[in-house]
Design a protein around this motif. Structure first.
Motif, PDB file in Angstrom:
ATOM      1  N   TYR A 160     -14.890   9.353   5.662  1.00 53.92           N
ATOM      2  CA  TYR A 160     -14.540   7.842   5.438  1.00 53.92           C
ATOM      3  C   TYR A 160     -13.847   7.272   6.712  1.00 53.92           C
ATOM      4  O   TYR A 160     -12.537   7.354   6.761  1.00 53.92           O
ATOM      5  CB  TYR A 160     -13.657   7.996   4.079  1.00 53.92           C
ATOM      6  N   LEU A 182     -15.050   2.921   0.159  1.00 56.72           N
ATOM      7  CA  LEU A 182     -15.694   4.083   0.780  1.00 56.72           C
ATOM      8  C   LEU A 182     -16.962   4.338   0.480  1.00 56.72           C
ATOM      9  O   LEU A 182     -17.312   3.914  -0.797  1.00 56.72           O
ATOM     10  CB  LEU A 182     -14.787   5.138   0.336  1.00 56.72           C
ATOM     11  N   SER A 222      -9.769   3.236  -2.504  1.00 54.01           N
ATOM     12  CA  SER A 222     -11.190   3.657  -2.041  1.00 54.01           C
ATOM     13  C   SER A 222     -12.279   2.969  -2.068  1.00 54.01           C
ATOM     14  O   SER A 222     -13.459   3.305  -2.428  1.00 54.01           O
ATOM     15  CB  SER A 222     -11.458   5.074  -2.542  1.00 54.01           C
TER      16      SER A 222
END
Length: 144
Positions: free
Chosen positions: A81, A17, A14
């Motif tokens: 996201y 993100l 991530s």
């Protein structure tokens, strides 16, 4: 010149993100690894596509149950996201958080999110009420 290919590694799960304050849809925050993801409820399009599988969800570790959790989590997270992939979802979901994530995604009415928001409000000091205030209305009492 030769172009070097960027390889996607599980450690990049991530990294790109957005921060939680930049999410588009309210949801249930869940910490996964070193990131906190906001899981909003499924939108109607995702619910329509997953409806039969969701109804047959048995909360066990069967391949179908695992697949449903992954697909529902992806449908939820992609709302906040857009660049997240199914491969990244597979890396962040495990047996320890599978049911928590499923419950967050299925927070259709927003009750869990609202309970978390209310808990935050409860941790703030209550407003003071005048000593002679009527406890039922908060208004000052008047003698008869």
């Amino acid at each position: 010149m030769s172009k070097q290919k960027k390889s996607a590694s599980p450690s990049r799960v991530s990294a790109d993100l957005p921060a939680p304050h930049m999410v588009r849809f309210k949801g249930v925050p869940i910490e996964l690894g070193d990131k906190t993801f906001i899981f909003p409820p499924l939108n109607l399009g995702a619910l329509e596509q997953l409806q039969e599988r969701l109804q047959n969800f048995s909360a066990d570790t069967s391949p179908e149950s695992i697949s449903v959790v992954i697909d529902a989590a992806l449908a939820s997270l992609v709302r906040n996201y857009p660049e997240i992939t199914r491969a990244e979802i597979v890396e962040i979901i495990d047996l320890g958080n599978m049911l928590e994530i499923f419950q967050a995604v299925m927070d259709i009415s927003g009750l869990r999110r609202k309970a978390l928001e209310n808990l935050d409000k409860e941790n703030q000091p209550a407003p003071e009420v005048a000593a002679d205030a009527d406890p039922s209305t908060g208004e000052n009492s008047t003698p008869i």
